[in-house]
Design an enzyme around this catalytic site. Sequence first.
Site, mmCIF file in Angstrom:
data_model
loop_
_atom_site.group_PDB
_atom_site.id
_atom_site.type_symbol
_atom_site.label_atom_id
_atom_site.label_comp_id
_atom_site.label_asym_id
_atom_site.label_seq_id
_atom_site.Cartn_x
_atom_site.Cartn_y
_atom_site.Cartn_z
ATOM 1 N N ASN A 1 -7.070 6.067 3.963
ATOM 2 C CA ASN A 1 -8.496 6.305 3.723
ATOM 3 C C ASN A 1 -8.913 7.765 3.862
ATOM 4 O O ASN A 1 -10.013 8.135 3.449
ATOM 5 C CB ASN A 1 -9.340 5.445 4.666
ATOM 6 C CG ASN A 1 -9.237 3.973 4.352
ATOM 7 O OD1 ASN A 1 -8.510 3.564 3.441
ATOM 8 N ND2 ASN A 1 -9.946 3.158 5.109
ATOM 9 N N HIS B 1 0.814 -1.216 0.000
ATOM 10 C CA HIS B 1 0.000 0.000 0.000
ATOM 11 C C HIS B 1 0.849 1.267 0.000
ATOM 12 O O HIS B 1 0.328 2.363 -0.236
ATOM 13 C CB HIS B 1 -0.906 -0.006 1.223
ATOM 14 C CG HIS B 1 -2.344 0.322 0.930
ATOM 15 N ND1 HIS B 1 -2.869 0.425 -0.340
ATOM 16 C CD2 HIS B 1 -3.388 0.596 1.774
ATOM 17 C CE1 HIS B 1 -4.154 0.729 -0.274
ATOM 18 N NE2 HIS B 1 -4.493 0.844 0.989
ATOM 19 N N ASP C 1 -0.678 2.683 -5.354
ATOM 20 C CA ASP C 1 -0.640 1.258 -5.649
ATOM 21 C C ASP C 1 -1.948 0.816 -6.294
ATOM 22 O O ASP C 1 -3.011 1.373 -6.011
ATOM 23 C CB ASP C 1 -0.405 0.458 -4.366
ATOM 24 C CG ASP C 1 -1.532 0.686 -3.355
ATOM 25 O OD1 ASP C 1 -2.337 -0.239 -3.136
ATOM 26 O OD2 ASP C 1 -1.615 1.798 -2.784
ATOM 27 N N ASN D 1 -9.208 3.244 -1.857
ATOM 28 C CA ASN D 1 -9.822 4.135 -0.870
ATOM 29 C C ASN D 1 -9.133 5.487 -0.766
ATOM 30 O O ASN D 1 -9.790 6.503 -0.510
ATOM 31 C CB ASN D 1 -9.856 3.466 0.506
ATOM 32 C CG ASN D 1 -10.841 2.325 0.573
ATOM 33 O OD1 ASN D 1 -11.828 2.300 -0.160
ATOM 34 N ND2 ASN D 1 -10.589 1.351 1.448
#
Length: 213
Positions: free
Chosen positions: A87, A23, A112, A133
């Site tokens: 997020n 991530h 990513d 997200n």
Amino acid sequence: MRPVENLVVGLGNPGPQHESTRHNAGFRVVDRVALREGAIFQSACELEAYGGPREFDFAHVPSRASRDSRGTWSGGALLIKPRTFMNLSGAAVEPLISWLALDPARLLVVYDDLDLPLGRLRIRPHGGPGSHNGMRSIVECLATDQFPRLRVGIGPARTDAARHVLEGFTDDEEKAIEVAVEEAADAIRFWLSTRDLDACMTRFHSRWNQGAP
């Protein structure tokens, strides 16, 4: 503060426990750009004197024309790493865009993508957030998806997607990601120096697609 011409935002999660995860590919790319430009990341609290927001770390890359000039702010780009966790990435990006009065077209987001094969790269001038997200947060906060993005393929999830993105790369995967990070840094530096996204896509997609299935 003198005008900033571009923002390059790498997405990821703050903290050493997240550094090597899939991530955090976006963080890795902007770190590489900073390294190659001789720029150093610092806390945005350094911008308090200018009244700026604080939810990110930044590195300043001067424009090519001002490399030999003195002074902290001389145009160019800011490389950004949000400290809001993935997020809530938009909570860092939107106040910065507003503060700088910057057109979203001058924003490039690097992140990513598990829908791309490991190590594959794609640049697009705009588009929806897909299942990411962090990108969804930015699109919602900016109320537009009309800004460039560079996706770094981390390979598909074998089982649970949420677990997959928070895992590290295997030794073999790390080799492919390292090549991708270098290539992504090349593309970003080209875009910053030319301001021509079409030329960037033409040049680098041709290079990246050589030998692709």
